[in-house]
Design a protein around this motif. Structure first.
Motif, mmCIF file in Angstrom:
data_model
loop_
_atom_site.group_PDB
_atom_site.id
_atom_site.type_symbol
_atom_site.label_atom_id
_atom_site.label_comp_id
_atom_site.label_asym_id
_atom_site.label_seq_id
_atom_site.Cartn_x
_atom_site.Cartn_y
_atom_site.Cartn_z
ATOM 1 N N MET A 49 122.739 94.564 22.116
ATOM 2 C CA MET A 49 122.034 94.518 20.707
ATOM 3 C C MET A 49 123.320 93.401 19.332
ATOM 4 N N ARG A 50 123.998 93.531 20.173
ATOM 5 C CA ARG A 50 124.940 92.122 19.623
ATOM 6 C C ARG A 50 123.986 90.932 19.476
ATOM 7 N N PHE A 51 123.297 90.504 20.695
ATOM 8 C CA PHE A 51 123.554 88.991 21.136
ATOM 9 C C PHE A 51 121.087 89.388 20.915
ATOM 10 N N ASN A 52 120.991 89.990 21.097
ATOM 11 C CA ASN A 52 119.584 90.393 21.932
ATOM 12 C C ASN A 52 118.749 91.187 20.070
ATOM 13 N N THR A 53 119.398 91.085 18.946
ATOM 14 C CA THR A 53 119.053 91.442 17.866
ATOM 15 C C THR A 53 119.832 90.752 16.342
ATOM 16 N N PRO A 54 118.471 90.248 15.848
ATOM 17 C CA PRO A 54 118.862 89.204 15.281
ATOM 18 C C PRO A 54 119.706 89.773 13.573
ATOM 19 N N LYS A 55 120.517 89.258 13.169
ATOM 20 C CA LYS A 55 121.276 89.724 12.137
ATOM 21 C C LYS A 55 120.449 89.693 10.517
ATOM 22 N N ASN A 56 120.726 90.682 10.307
ATOM 23 C CA ASN A 56 119.705 90.825 8.103
ATOM 24 C C ASN A 56 121.298 90.986 7.577
ATOM 25 N N PHE A 57 122.017 90.018 7.273
ATOM 26 C CA PHE A 57 122.967 90.851 5.771
ATOM 27 C C PHE A 57 122.736 90.323 4.641
ATOM 28 N N VAL A 58 122.571 91.002 3.763
ATOM 29 C CA VAL A 58 122.288 90.548 2.649
ATOM 30 C C VAL A 58 123.263 90.525 1.299
ATOM 31 N N ALA A 59 123.619 90.682 1.044
ATOM 32 C CA ALA A 59 124.970 91.034 -0.189
ATOM 33 C C ALA A 59 125.423 91.907 -0.328
ATOM 34 N N VAL A 60 125.646 92.698 -1.352
ATOM 35 C CA VAL A 60 126.053 93.574 -2.270
ATOM 36 C C VAL A 60 125.299 92.929 -3.807
ATOM 37 N N PRO A 61 124.263 93.358 -4.634
ATOM 38 C CA PRO A 61 123.976 92.158 -5.378
ATOM 39 C C PRO A 61 125.055 92.913 -6.393
ATOM 40 N N THR A 62 125.415 91.566 -6.907
ATOM 41 C CA THR A 62 126.291 91.398 -7.655
ATOM 42 C C THR A 62 126.333 91.997 -9.933
ATOM 43 N N ASP A 63 124.707 92.098 -9.807
ATOM 44 C CA ASP A 63 124.359 92.789 -10.777
ATOM 45 C C ASP A 63 124.020 94.259 -10.601
ATOM 46 N N ARG A 64 124.372 94.653 -9.334
ATOM 47 C CA ARG A 64 124.254 96.598 -9.330
ATOM 48 C C ARG A 64 122.519 96.634 -8.999
ATOM 49 N N VAL A 65 121.565 95.485 -9.574
ATOM 50 C CA VAL A 65 120.497 96.137 -9.412
ATOM 51 C C VAL A 65 120.019 96.552 -8.556
ATOM 52 N N GLY A 66 118.928 97.919 -8.522
ATOM 53 C CA GLY A 66 118.957 97.924 -7.345
ATOM 54 C C GLY A 66 119.371 99.423 -6.440
ATOM 55 N N LEU A 67 120.908 99.526 -6.963
ATOM 56 C CA LEU A 67 121.956 100.222 -6.446
ATOM 57 C C LEU A 67 122.738 101.469 -7.566
ATOM 58 N N VAL A 68 122.638 102.847 -7.034
ATOM 59 C CA VAL A 68 122.843 104.058 -7.583
ATOM 60 C C VAL A 68 123.837 103.689 -8.559
ATOM 61 N N GLU A 69 122.649 104.154 -9.775
ATOM 62 C CA GLU A 69 124.341 104.583 -10.530
ATOM 63 C C GLU A 69 125.440 105.310 -10.312
ATOM 64 N N VAL A 70 126.065 104.823 -11.430
ATOM 65 C CA VAL A 70 127.447 105.785 -11.890
ATOM 66 C C VAL A 70 127.424 106.825 -13.276
ATOM 67 N N ARG A 71 127.628 107.467 -13.201
ATOM 68 C CA ARG A 71 127.724 108.881 -14.428
ATOM 69 C C ARG A 71 129.071 109.149 -14.480
ATOM 70 N N LYS A 72 129.499 109.933 -15.424
ATOM 71 C CA LYS A 72 130.964 110.382 -16.056
ATOM 72 C C LYS A 72 130.473 111.746 -15.247
ATOM 73 N N PRO A 73 131.163 112.599 -14.703
ATOM 74 C CA PRO A 73 130.444 113.992 -14.092
ATOM 75 C C PRO A 73 130.269 115.055 -15.272
ATOM 76 N N ASP A 74 130.502 116.149 -15.674
ATOM 77 C CA ASP A 74 130.309 116.854 -15.694
ATOM 78 C C ASP A 74 130.367 118.442 -15.459
ATOM 79 N N PHE A 75 130.448 117.965 -14.136
ATOM 80 C CA PHE A 75 130.274 119.457 -12.895
ATOM 81 C C PHE A 75 129.636 120.549 -13.553
ATOM 82 N N GLY A 76 128.077 120.190 -13.664
ATOM 83 C CA GLY A 76 127.409 121.329 -14.207
ATOM 84 C C GLY A 76 127.766 121.375 -15.359
#
Length: 382
Positions: A49-76
């Motif tokens: 895998m290491r030598f036959n699969t091209p890497k596709n490294f993409v950095a974590v978006p620093t502006d968090r666009v497209g990432l999961v949102e985080v909210r303060k929980p009220d646990f329901g």
């Protein structure tokens, strides 16, 4: 308030063997995945895998666009029902339905991880790029902790140390065979009498004064275990069924960390072109304990497929698990929080959520109704 744990009769499938097929030795000294859907990852496979699969490294978006949102929980809040609050990765706080006369439902933490880095001694291993939704100290009183397996991103010693201290050693821990020695050997104050080990299909009931009751079932998963190179597969990995014991009680399935099949192509992320049939355990779980009101299914850390497909489900695989376990509603997890050590070079962190929605729509399911995602800190109530 005292908590009692009562073993209940096992409902092992009729296809089960004696000794169980997932045991290596009698009594078992290690464990295995007993299905043709699993293919063991070898060093040669890794090199290929290491030598036959091209890497596709993409950095974590620093502006968090497209990432999961985080909210303060009220646990329901004041909502009554079976509640699941996502803490991130595979960590959830579950609270069962409050029954008449009870002060609240039973509260269970699944694979709790609050640490910034997951790995030995907190100095090596992946670093989380999305924080927990709240400090550990903001959690309500917890009754039990369920551990799916002993990998560092699911069994975190610092989190368990702080939890156990906050509850003065009164927490109950539930885990697969062999994990008790891991928990008691962490040096975090967990005592043997706090821990209940279960084999696949074993069932216990938890009763706590002033709260409701709940049944826990340790069910199969297709994965591996081990916290050291010399301890691979020496402890059992599992998924969990959480059942409210009344006839009309709600049911939850927590897949933990699992694969579904073995595919050989990195271009095909699902089971559709797999050379072997998918893991039969999930259909067995659905037959014995379904339908489920809510299932928590992994959708991330699955690339490259040629290496990771036996152990980590893709979004497409989790749609198949949703059908197999007969879930009415499923939520994706195991993404958006921590990058896998291998998959970080092949899987952009925004890919799992996007691919999951495409897989849901391709399957003719209703996005956000039958299957969907939630914010970290959000509580899903069924």
């Amino acid at each position: 308030m005292s908590t009692t744990v009562t073993p209940l009769p096992s409902r092992r499938p009729k296809s089960s063997q004696d000794p169980p097929a997932h045991h290596v030795g009698a009594p078992p000294t290690s464990f295995r995945n007993p299905w043709s859907s699993y293919s063991r990852s070898t060093f040669n496979k890794f090199l290929n895998m290491r030598f036959n699969t091209p890497k596709n490294f993409v950095a974590v978006p620093t502006d968090r666009v497209g990432l999961v949102e985080v909210r303060k929980p009220d646990f329901g809040g004041e909502n009554n029902g079976l509640k699941a609050t996502w803490i991130g990765h595979a960590s959830f706080l579950i609270e069962t339905t409050k029954t008449e006369g009870a002060q609240r439902g039973i509260r269970i933490l699944l694979d709790p991880v609050w640490s910034e880095r997951v790995g030995p001694y907190g100095v090596v291993g992946p670093v989380r790029f999305t924080p927990p939704p709240c400090p550990l100290e903001d959690l309500p009183e917890i009754d039990a902790v369920c551990i799916s397996h002993d990998h560092y991103d699911h069994l975190d010693s610092n989190t368990l140390k702080n939890l156990n201290a906050r509850h003065h050693g009164n927490l109950k821990f539930f885990c697969g065979l062999g994990v008790k020695a891991v928990l008691t050997g962490l040096g975090v104050g967990i005592k043997a009498e706090q821990v209940t080990e279960l084999d696949w299909w074993d069932t216990v009931r938890i009763d706590k004064e002033g709260t409701s009751s709940v049944e826990l079932v340790s069910t199969p998963a297709q994965h591996r275990s081990g916290r050291t190179p010399w301890g691979f597969d020496g402890t059992l990995w599992c998924s969990w069924v959480v059942r409210e014991p009344s006839e009309e009680g709600k049911r939850l399935f927590f897949a933990g960390d699992t694969g579904y099949c073995h595919v050989t192509s990195n271009d095909e992320p699902s089971h559709h072109n797999a050379p072997h049939p998918p893991c039969p355990a999930f259909a067995e779980i659905g037959d014995l304990y379904g339908p489920f009101d809510l299932a928590l299914l992994p959708i991330g850390c699955y690339q490259p497929r040629s290496l990771l497909s036996p152990q980590h489900a893709s979004p497409d695989d989790s749609i198949a698990i949703h059908h197999d376990v007969r879930s009415k509603k499923s939520i994706g997890m195991h993404y958006g929080t921590i990058r896998g050590g291998i998959s970080m070079n092949y899987e952009p962190v925004t890919e799992p959520a996007q691919r999951f929605q495409k897989a849901v729509e391709a399957a003719g399911l209703r996005w956000g109704k039958d299957v969907g995602l939630c914010d970290i800190g959000e509580t899903v109530v069924v």
